[in-house]
Design an enzyme around this catalytic site. Sequence first.
Site, PDB file in Angstrom:
ATOM      1  N   ASN A 354      -0.690 111.073  63.166  1.00 45.75           N
ATOM      2  CA  ASN A 354       0.368 111.799  62.756  1.00 45.75           C
ATOM      3  C   ASN A 354       0.608 111.663  61.299  1.00 45.75           C
ATOM      4  O   ASN A 354      -0.300 111.464  60.393  1.00 45.75           O
ATOM      5  CB  ASN A 354       1.835 111.204  63.623  1.00 45.75           C
ATOM      6  CG  ASN A 354       2.617 112.582  64.252  1.00 45.75           C
ATOM      7  OD1 ASN A 354       2.689 113.398  63.226  1.00 45.75           O
ATOM      8  ND2 ASN A 354       2.557 112.790  65.379  1.00 45.75           N
ATOM      9  N   HIS A 356       1.717 109.834  58.687  1.00 47.99           N
ATOM     10  CA  HIS A 356       1.310 108.896  57.802  1.00 47.99           C
ATOM     11  C   HIS A 356      -0.154 108.848  57.957  1.00 47.99           C
ATOM     12  O   HIS A 356      -0.876 108.621  56.924  1.00 47.99           O
ATOM     13  CB  HIS A 356       1.623 107.371  58.430  1.00 47.99           C
ATOM     14  CG  HIS A 356       1.650 106.435  57.291  1.00 47.99           C
ATOM     15  ND1 HIS A 356       0.789 105.547  57.350  1.00 47.99           N
ATOM     16  CD2 HIS A 356       2.570 106.145  56.282  1.00 47.99           C
ATOM     17  CE1 HIS A 356       1.005 104.728  56.212  1.00 47.99           C
ATOM     18  NE2 HIS A 356       1.878 105.187  55.577  1.00 47.99           N
ATOM     19  N   CYS A 357      -0.929 109.186  58.926  1.00 47.66           N
ATOM     20  CA  CYS A 357      -2.302 109.077  58.977  1.00 47.66           C
ATOM     21  C   CYS A 357      -2.850 110.085  58.159  1.00 47.66           C
ATOM     22  O   CYS A 357      -4.382 110.198  57.765  1.00 47.66           O
ATOM     23  CB  CYS A 357      -2.660 109.403  60.488  1.00 47.66           C
ATOM     24  SG  CYS A 357      -1.994 108.390  61.579  1.00 47.66           S
ATOM     25  N   ILE A 358      -2.444 111.451  57.806  1.00 46.72           N
ATOM     26  CA  ILE A 358      -2.984 112.264  57.161  1.00 46.72           C
ATOM     27  C   ILE A 358      -2.673 112.489  55.626  1.00 46.72           C
ATOM     28  O   ILE A 358      -2.970 113.443  54.980  1.00 46.72           O
ATOM     29  CB  ILE A 358      -2.607 113.945  58.008  1.00 46.72           C
ATOM     30  CG1 ILE A 358      -1.121 114.128  57.700  1.00 46.72           C
ATOM     31  CG2 ILE A 358      -3.062 113.793  59.361  1.00 46.72           C
ATOM     32  CD1 ILE A 358      -0.724 115.610  58.296  1.00 46.72           C
TER      33      ILE A 358
END
Length: 364
Positions: A354, A356-358
């Site tokens: 989501n 934060h991951c990108i």
Amino acid sequence: MSQTLSTPAADGFRMPAEWEPQQQIWMLWPERPDNWRFGAKPAQAAFCQVALAIADYQQVSIGVSAAQYDNALARLSHANIRVLELSSDDAWMRDTGPTFVINAAGAVRGIDWAFNAWGGLQGGLYWPWQRDDQVARKVLAIEHLPRYRTDDFILEGGAIHVDGEGTLLTTAECLLNNNRNSHLSPAEVEQYLRDYLNVSTIIWLPEGLYNDETDGHIDNFCCFARPGEVILAWTDDTSDHNYARCRTALAVLNSSTDAQGRQLKVHKMPLPSPIYATKQECDGVDIVLGSQPRSPDIRLAGSYINFLIINCAIIAPSFNDPMDTIAKSILHEIFPDREIVMVPGREILLGGGNIHCITQQQPK
Ligand code: KQY
């Protein structure tokens, strides 16, 4: 861009907390059709929403392949967005980008961790991953920042959270997984974290969220809100696979003190209702040997914890769930000085992560 042979801690650098002042946010453009449905077109629209939401507050740099450069440029026309040609294997800047470190004089450097696509040939999510492994180096070259490379230590940025005051949060499920650094003992893994991030206290949660493809990244499960305070994903549903995970994590947090000797205050963040991809969504993903299979039977690891803190705002995922409103008000209470901006997160979740991951923040 020079490679620095020492370690950040030895040179007086530390990883700042996400709430410390930021220069810009880095992202990558999603393209691979064996991860993102329908040739990644819906994912590109979702990433644009995230980039444009951030750009309302601060600078964004986004890396894109030569093939998609014109398309990304056209869709991301904003004074605060810089589109750069930068090859990658996928679009998880948190995990493939550098972890930035700062010193007391305000100098910035970056750590270029070795990357093996979340587990290499033992359960990793695709092969090859060579371009992803080069992303941190390229970002640091673009920014003319010195680079620390850990050829013998694999880490993804989503596997760690710090409070900027000497405490690090992570999960054993990920960092002690045999598919990351099986040549190292837990004490040696801790030593890398101390040497590179300049932390003195490491809090190990046994597991992350159920069915997280990353082997339980902390950034989908628990994060710092400020020194001495954490936010933990939570469910009271005893039939939920996350029930035991949440309670075990809470017990660890309640019995931990941080690097400054504080007892942690734990805010509970409810999980959205269980989310599954539809058959149509799964059918839109190319089937490639070695890539993550998609099935409507597999519960997705949806979580409101996967938000990004930027200078004046929180950019958080929504899931078209009644819990969205509650999550937003909890974030508002925890971060009263920041605007809470929710952006649809389902499409990014379908790809395995989501907001934060990108994204990856570069400190001032
Ligand atoms: O940090 C992340 N959540 C990355 C997940 C990669 C998923 C690839 N299918």
